[in-house]
Design a protein around this motif. Structure first.
Motif, mmCIF file in Angstrom:
data_model
loop_
_atom_site.group_PDB
_atom_site.id
_atom_site.type_symbol
_atom_site.label_atom_id
_atom_site.label_comp_id
_atom_site.label_asym_id
_atom_site.label_seq_id
_atom_site.Cartn_x
_atom_site.Cartn_y
_atom_site.Cartn_z
ATOM 1 N N VAL A 37 -7.218 -14.484 2.016
ATOM 2 C CA VAL A 37 -6.070 -15.038 2.859
ATOM 3 C C VAL A 37 -4.963 -14.810 2.461
ATOM 4 O O VAL A 37 -4.396 -15.239 1.420
ATOM 5 N N GLY A 38 -3.807 -14.256 3.075
ATOM 6 C CA GLY A 38 -2.499 -13.893 2.604
ATOM 7 C C GLY A 38 -1.588 -13.712 3.721
ATOM 8 O O GLY A 38 -2.008 -14.205 4.736
ATOM 9 N N ILE A 57 -1.792 -15.376 7.377
ATOM 10 C CA ILE A 57 -1.453 -16.579 7.755
ATOM 11 C C ILE A 57 0.380 -16.343 7.758
ATOM 12 O O ILE A 57 0.626 -15.660 6.896
ATOM 13 N N ALA A 58 1.063 -17.012 8.612
ATOM 14 C CA ALA A 58 2.465 -17.011 8.304
ATOM 15 C C ALA A 58 2.772 -18.189 7.721
ATOM 16 O O ALA A 58 2.867 -19.485 7.920
ATOM 17 N N LYS A 86 -8.574 -22.938 10.495
ATOM 18 C CA LYS A 86 -9.461 -22.127 11.497
ATOM 19 C C LYS A 86 -10.250 -21.238 10.772
ATOM 20 O O LYS A 86 -11.315 -20.837 10.950
ATOM 21 N N ILE A 87 -9.484 -20.453 9.746
ATOM 22 C CA ILE A 87 -9.868 -19.414 9.122
ATOM 23 C C ILE A 87 -11.297 -19.834 8.042
ATOM 24 O O ILE A 87 -12.263 -19.418 8.148
ATOM 25 N N PRO A 106 -1.031 -23.926 1.612
ATOM 26 C CA PRO A 106 -1.830 -24.384 2.786
ATOM 27 C C PRO A 106 -3.376 -24.125 2.978
ATOM 28 O O PRO A 106 -3.982 -24.926 3.458
ATOM 29 N N VAL A 107 -3.824 -22.904 2.175
ATOM 30 C CA VAL A 107 -5.156 -22.608 2.115
ATOM 31 C C VAL A 107 -5.776 -23.721 1.139
ATOM 32 O O VAL A 107 -6.981 -24.210 1.498
ATOM 33 N N GLY A 108 -5.132 -24.021 0.206
ATOM 34 C CA GLY A 108 -5.856 -24.919 -0.846
ATOM 35 C C GLY A 108 -5.918 -26.291 -0.087
ATOM 36 O O GLY A 108 -6.869 -26.874 -0.232
ATOM 37 N N ALA A 109 -4.789 -26.856 0.412
ATOM 38 C CA ALA A 109 -4.771 -27.964 1.097
ATOM 39 C C ALA A 109 -5.782 -28.078 2.169
ATOM 40 O O ALA A 109 -6.605 -29.036 2.527
#
Length: 355
Positions: A37-38, A57-58, A86-87, A106-109
């Motif tokens: 995810v980037g 992601i933005a 969602k991902i 955001p991905v870790g959260a």
């Protein structure tokens, strides 16, 4: 069944390349399915080229000096977290690895909110903002350097993951047309280049009695070509990028560089270094990185404000004339290498996934 791992990494190549090394180790160790995810920076090219799926992601970094930009970054982060959730619901990973940088936030959260095991990696000599915020929810935080204030079971020093070093020095030197008895100095400054190193190197080495490989980045390339003249000096090989970069490290006898995470690639190739830390790095971590190499006897540190063509010419010349010292620095550099870092981090991620 092979595990599924999500790796959040993006921004500069300095964040993406180590994450790719861990991804390769995850595949080798367990046949894992790895999904990245980037955002839209280096990862947009590097991840697909390495054969991995990339979900985007933005998101952007949080400005510490501009309140308006900080507010915009915060809004984007909130939206990015919903996108990341969602991902993760779609991919259903067994664990998530945060590769540092603002993309990992955001991905870790989202992983923490979804109770998905989280492993973090820190490439610098201080814990970055994202990792400081996420550390409390992580199963493990893998550190490139020992950090006095980050100890205990949660923290483990693994070193920074890097691609396997190039071991065929003769083939690497042949790629650049280097004869067996020619000395080669490599100058580079990260993915964008480093203007102070770029300009000092061109002025110092354009008529040097040794060969020069110089990866200067795209930004300064045209100006440096003009500075070198036409045709350029026969001893000087100026390129925006050198890919794969390991060939340049394997071919060189000495490097002039910044002191970011690339110092672990320098060490993996047993290369002596003159390090010019970027003076505006967060928490001045490049100076700390450089001192780590210098204290081990593997590098000389030149502050950015003190770098001139004359200083660089003198320091490089002195080292190349002192072959005994150069050899000792090479041995010290090799001693700092952590060649198993990617494998060790991959095993931490797999252990978290199993838990």
């Amino acid at each position: 069944m092979a595990p599924t791992i999500v790796i959040a990494a993006g921004g500069t190549a300095g964040h993406v390349v180590p994450a790719l090394a861990v991804a390769d180790a995850l595949r080798a160790e367990a046949g894992a399915r790895v999904v990245f995810v980037g955002g839209e920076r280096a990862e947009k090219t590097l991840v697909p080229e390495a054969g991995y799926e990339l979900r985007t992601i933005a998101v952007e970094g949080l400005s510490r000096t501009n309140p308006l930009k900080a507010a915009r970054g915060g809004l984007k982060a909130a939206t990015a977290m919903r996108t990341a959730q969602k991902i993760l619901r779609d991919v259903r990973p067994d664990a998530v690895m945060g590769g540092g940088g603002y993309v990992a936030g955001p991905v870790g959260a989202a992983a923490a909110a979804g109770r998905i095991p989280l492993v973090l990696t820190e490439a610098d000599s201080h814990l970055g903002l994202t990792n400081r915020l996420l550390a409390r929810w992580a199963r493990r935080v893998c550190l490139a350097f020992p950090l006095p204030d980050r100890q205990g079971e949660k923290y483990r020093v693994t070193g920074r993951p890097v691609p396997p070093p190039v071991t065929d020095r003769a083939a690497a030197r042949a790629r650049f047309g280097l004869a067996v008895d020619e000395t080669c100095v490599l100058a580079f400054g990260g993915s964008l280049g480093a203007r102070s190193i770029n300009e000092a190197s061109v002025d110092a080495f354009s008529d040097a009695p040794f060969r020069v490989l110089h990866a200067c980045g795209v930004r300064d390339y045209d100006a440096l070509r003009e500075r070198l003249g036409e045709p350029p000096p026969a001893n000087y090989d100026l390129q925006p990028y050198i890919t794969p970069f390991g060939d340049a490290l394997a071919a060189a006898d000495l490097t002039v560089a910044r002191a970011g995470g690339s110092i672990f690639e320098v060490a993996a190739h047993g290369l002596p270094a003159i390090l010019v830390p970027y003076p505006h790095a967060s928490a001045d971590h490049q100076t700390t990185n450089a001192r780590w190499m210098a204290d081990a006897g593997a590098a000389i540190v030149v502050p950015d404000g003190e770098l001139t063509a004359q200083r660089l010419d003198e320091d490089v010349g002195a080292l190349l004339r002192d072959t005994g010292r150069l050899a000792a620095m090479a041995e010290a550099s090799r001693g700092l290498a952590r060649p198993d870092a990617a494998r060790e981090i991959a095993r931490e991620v797999l252990e978290a996934a199993g838990a």
